[in-house]
Scaffold this active site. Structure first.
Site, PDB file in Angstrom:
ATOM      1  N   TYR A 140       0.810  -1.212   0.000  1.00 35.05           N
ATOM      2  CA  TYR A 140       0.000   0.000   0.000  1.00 35.05           C
ATOM      3  C   TYR A 140       0.847   1.267   0.000  1.00 35.05           C
ATOM      4  O   TYR A 140       0.402   2.319  -0.448  1.00 35.05           O
ATOM      5  CB  TYR A 140      -0.931   0.021   1.219  1.00 35.05           C
ATOM      6  N   LYS A 185       3.603 -15.567   2.509  1.00 36.70           N
ATOM      7  CA  LYS A 185       3.660 -16.350   1.262  1.00 36.70           C
ATOM      8  C   LYS A 185       5.127 -16.543   0.916  1.00 36.70           C
ATOM      9  O   LYS A 185       5.605 -16.167  -0.160  1.00 36.70           O
ATOM     10  CB  LYS A 185       2.890 -15.619   0.155  1.00 36.70           C
ATOM     11  N   ASP A 218      -2.789 -18.588   1.990  1.00 42.44           N
ATOM     12  CA  ASP A 218      -3.923 -19.333   1.437  1.00 42.44           C
ATOM     13  C   ASP A 218      -4.395 -20.408   2.410  1.00 42.44           C
ATOM     14  O   ASP A 218      -5.598 -20.638   2.571  1.00 42.44           O
ATOM     15  CB  ASP A 218      -3.581 -19.930   0.069  1.00 42.44           C
ATOM     16  N   ASP A 242      -5.306  -7.045   5.730  1.00 41.47           N
ATOM     17  CA  ASP A 242      -6.503  -6.346   5.279  1.00 41.47           C
ATOM     18  C   ASP A 242      -7.555  -7.345   4.798  1.00 41.47           C
ATOM     19  O   ASP A 242      -8.742  -7.257   5.137  1.00 41.47           O
ATOM     20  CB  ASP A 242      -6.123  -5.380   4.152  1.00 41.47           C
ATOM     21  N   ASP A 246     -11.168  -9.127   7.182  1.00 36.20           N
ATOM     22  CA  ASP A 246     -12.553  -9.046   6.701  1.00 36.20           C
ATOM     23  C   ASP A 246     -13.169 -10.435   6.575  1.00 36.20           C
ATOM     24  O   ASP A 246     -14.351 -10.636   6.857  1.00 36.20           O
ATOM     25  CB  ASP A 246     -12.623  -8.316   5.357  1.00 36.20           C
TER      26      ASP A 246
END
Length: 351
Positions: A140, A185, A218, A242, A246
């Site tokens: 970001y 990852k 994942d 982020d 959610d």
């Protein structure tokens, strides 16, 4: 205690839910003998309309002078992708200004709401987890390019950034079950390899009583739904955090229930519900204020050191839900529902 709290209602349902959190803070202050000075300022889209910027100078100065900042939500269709000035950069700038790099998102499932979740009730029993998300680095904030044929977003992390957020996770884990799952990852990303190496070193050296496990993002996304109660503290970088927070919010049945705290090296923090501005229901008085009220509890705990008062708010929320108080997002299509202010009344009654 005397404390100054900057109140940024923002856009959409933000001012509506913040108003209820302010009522709760005022009630706690009066009943516990604290003097909370709550000062409002424009922020986000509404500030763009008034001042041409999402973070006006007076709002900036108020936040820097405050002991804590309470935020509602920002954004809406009036400030979409085609708008010359958008509110989202103002939030990133506010986080940078306050130096808050650690985003805490606690997720618990109230027993009375297990049936309201899309997840099977037996999977949700005993869920009590805490995300610690790095907030001011990563993709970001990296270098960005765009031309007619391509675009790039650079993801960059330093050792120092990873060390400091890992220490936050380690300190919090010591107050809980002393288990951290660091999510990355690392099989394909160089930044994730660094995350894994640095977090492992910091926990082993500085928090020897804390167990750290590493998991690919994942796999973590899958296990959050399959076995969420196995998690305690989840440590992750900005983008993954982020998305995963959610996803995890759906365990509790509604985004409207969940608070967050963004902290730095000092006591001042930024507190906000994890939901957005929900412009489709703005002004209707039906938004769920619980996430914002619980954010106010986190404010008392982390910025003002008022643990007993924070617990009183959390207990009042739990009692209101146990007594059947439901906004529309929690009713699951059955029973009477409360509006935003009525839900605030229900929490205040339990205080």
């Amino acid at each position: 205690m005397r404390a100054s709290i900057a109140v940024l209602g923002g856009d959409g349902i933000g001012p509506e839910v913040v108003a209820e959190a302010v009522r709760v803070l005022e009630a706690i202050g009066q009943r516990s003998g604290h003097d909370f000075s709550l000062q409002a300022a424009p922020f986000g889209g509404i500030a763009i309309d008034q001042f041409g910027t999402g973070l006006p100078d007076q709002t900036r100065e108020l936040c820097l002078a405050a002991d804590a900042v309470l935020l509602g939500a920002i954004g809406g269709p009036s400030w979409g992708p085609a708008a010359p000035v958008r509110p989202e950069p103002a939030l990133l700038e506010l986080r940078r200004l306050l130096g808050v790099y650690a985003n805490l998102r606690p997720i618990q499932v109230h027993p009375a709401l297990r049936d309201a979740s899309v997840i099977k009730p037996e999977v949700l029993e005993g869920v009590d987890l805490l995300f610690v998300r790095e907030l001011t680095g990563g993709i970001y904030f990296g270098r960005k390019t765009r031309d007619a044929d391509s675009a790039t977003d650079e993801c960059r992390y330093s050792v120092t950034e990873i060390e400091r957020i890992t220490r936050v996770a380690g300190r919090l884990a010591m107050t809980r079950r002393r288990q951290i799952v660091q999510i990355d990852k690392s099989n394909v990303l160089a930044t994730s390899k660094l995350w894994r190496e640095v977090s492992e070193r910091v926990i082993h050296a500085e928090f020897p009583d804390v167990q750290i496990e590493h998991m690919f993002v994942d796999a973590a996304a899958m296990h959050l739904i399959r076995r969420p109660r196995d998690f305690d503290v989840l440590l992750t970088e900005n983008l993954f955090g982020d998305i995963l927070t959610d996803e995890a919010a759906m365990l509790s049945s509604s985004l409207g229930l969940l608070p967050s705290a963004s902290l730095g090296d000092g006591r001042r923090g930024l507190y906000e519900p994890i939901h957005g501005s929900a412009p489709d229901i703005a002004g209707q008085g039906i938004a769920n204020p619980i996430g914002t009220i619980l954010s106010a509890a986190l404010l008392l705990r982390h910025s003002l050191g008022l643990e007993a008062e924070a617990q009183r708010i959390e207990a009042a929320v739990a009692a209101a839900i146990s007594s059947g108080a439901r906004t529309a997002d929690l009713a699951n299509g059955t029973g009477a529902t409360l509006g935003t202010r009525q839900m605030g009344d229900a929490v205040l009654a339990e205080l």
